[in-house]
Scaffold this motif. Sequence first.
Motif, PDB file in Angstrom:
ATOM      1  N   PHE A  60       0.682  -1.637   0.028  1.00  0.00           N
ATOM      2  CA  PHE A  60       0.047   0.094  -0.562  1.00  0.00           C
ATOM      3  C   PHE A  60       0.836   1.302  -0.010  1.00  0.00           C
ATOM      4  N   VAL A  61       1.907   1.509   0.597  1.00  0.00           N
ATOM      5  CA  VAL A  61       2.822   2.298   0.934  1.00  0.00           C
ATOM      6  C   VAL A  61       3.463   2.605  -0.347  1.00  0.00           C
ATOM      7  N   LYS A  62       4.076   1.164  -1.034  1.00  0.00           N
ATOM      8  CA  LYS A  62       5.044   1.586  -2.599  1.00  0.00           C
ATOM      9  C   LYS A  62       3.982   2.145  -3.621  1.00  0.00           C
ATOM     10  N   ASP A  63       2.625   1.756  -3.180  1.00  0.00           N
ATOM     11  CA  ASP A  63       1.858   2.155  -4.660  1.00  0.00           C
ATOM     12  C   ASP A  63       1.306   3.337  -3.949  1.00  0.00           C
ATOM     13  N   LYS A  64       1.281   4.388  -3.254  1.00  0.00           N
ATOM     14  CA  LYS A  64       0.892   5.464  -2.978  1.00  0.00           C
ATOM     15  C   LYS A  64       2.141   6.214  -3.039  1.00  0.00           C
ATOM     16  N   ILE A  65       3.637   5.868  -2.827  1.00  0.00           N
ATOM     17  CA  ILE A  65       4.646   7.199  -2.896  1.00  0.00           C
ATOM     18  C   ILE A  65       5.033   6.787  -4.958  1.00  0.00           C
ATOM     19  N   ASP A  66       4.894   5.560  -5.263  1.00  0.00           N
ATOM     20  CA  ASP A  66       4.555   5.294  -6.496  1.00  0.00           C
ATOM     21  C   ASP A  66       3.030   6.733  -7.623  1.00  0.00           C
ATOM     22  N   GLU A  67       2.555   6.216  -6.305  1.00  0.00           N
ATOM     23  CA  GLU A  67       1.032   7.683  -7.372  1.00  0.00           C
ATOM     24  C   GLU A  67       1.588   8.900  -6.739  1.00  0.00           C
ATOM     25  N   HIS A  68       2.309   9.124  -6.053  1.00  0.00           N
ATOM     26  CA  HIS A  68       2.357  10.577  -5.691  1.00  0.00           C
ATOM     27  C   HIS A  68       4.299  11.073  -6.968  1.00  0.00           C
ATOM     28  N   PHE A  69       4.904   9.965  -7.490  1.00  0.00           N
ATOM     29  CA  PHE A  69       5.928  10.561  -8.077  1.00  0.00           C
ATOM     30  C   PHE A  69       4.974  10.741  -9.298  1.00  0.00           C
ATOM     31  N   ASP A  70       4.154   9.946  -9.486  1.00  0.00           N
ATOM     32  CA  ASP A  70       3.324   9.880 -10.967  1.00  0.00           C
ATOM     33  C   ASP A  70       3.003  11.345 -10.758  1.00  0.00           C
ATOM     34  N   GLN A  71       1.625  11.215 -10.023  1.00  0.00           N
ATOM     35  CA  GLN A  71       0.999  13.103 -10.016  1.00  0.00           C
ATOM     36  C   GLN A  71       2.261  14.160 -10.428  1.00  0.00           C
ATOM     37  N   ALA A  72       3.488  14.313  -9.150  1.00  0.00           N
ATOM     38  CA  ALA A  72       4.503  15.040  -9.618  1.00  0.00           C
ATOM     39  C   ALA A  72       5.231  14.776 -10.505  1.00  0.00           C
ATOM     40  N   ASN A  73       5.157  14.107 -11.860  1.00  0.00           N
ATOM     41  CA  ASN A  73       5.512  13.867 -12.676  1.00  0.00           C
ATOM     42  C   ASN A  73       5.068  14.599 -13.698  1.00  0.00           C
ATOM     43  N   GLN A  74       3.402  13.747 -13.390  1.00  0.00           N
ATOM     44  CA  GLN A  74       2.330  15.148 -14.357  1.00  0.00           C
ATOM     45  C   GLN A  74       2.233  16.300 -13.977  1.00  0.00           C
ATOM     46  N   ILE A  75       2.124  16.879 -12.619  1.00  0.00           N
ATOM     47  CA  ILE A  75       1.937  17.945 -12.369  1.00  0.00           C
ATOM     48  C   ILE A  75       3.124  19.041 -12.992  1.00  0.00           C
TER      49      ILE A  75
END
Length: 238
Positions: A33-48
């Motif tokens: 769960f933590v890994k997925d959230k971290i990946d999701e955060h970085f994906d969002q950061a890259n998209q932003i």
Amino acid sequence: MVGLSIYKGSQISAVTTNFTNSIVALYSGITTFVKDKIDEHFDQANQISKLRKQNAELERSATLLATFANELNEVLKDKNASAYDPRIKLVRTLGYVNISDYNKIYISSFSDYNASKIYGLIHRGRSAGVLVSQANRPVALLQNDPRSVFAVYIGDKKIPGVAHGKKDGVIIKFIPQWLDPKVGDEVFTSGLDGIFFSGVPVGQVREVLDENSYKSAVIKPYLKGSTPNFLYVITKDK
């Protein structure tokens, strides 16, 4: 007693094993769960980050265009001409006028809609057809519709013609016989009809036909694909 001890020992061992497995499963679930959230955060950061770069580029383009328009208007002012002020509005396509005809579409109305006027339509920077009134409702006639008619230029020499829709594409009619359009020439709106402003890409000449009094040119339109969800309406050509 020995048997009872063995039995109790096996029970304790089973409980311990089950508890350990539960802890391992819980730990695994938490780490995933933590890994997925971290990946999701970085994906969002890259998209932003990408969106910010795109926005910066759009702002730069808008600034350059505004500067160009201002300089052009100053030139026109010196020539005692009117200012160049094209305007467009974004509208939504609502549904087909006839379910079997994909070239006639109802669109959303807009504040200064004039039922007596013909408007030019643009999709992704290219000509898309014209907007007319049908029973006082705005209807988009896409380029392939026979009633979609507007003035164009062909090639660098700006050979004049009139674009007419047909079911399998677009044909340019009324080209003077003494002019010589070529296969591969670019076609763009002339703006002389008050429907479009000049320079909107339409397509490319695919074939030139010799008629009795005029020449015609069959073109391959740039507008492709399915029915657009949104269109731009030219509300003021200059």
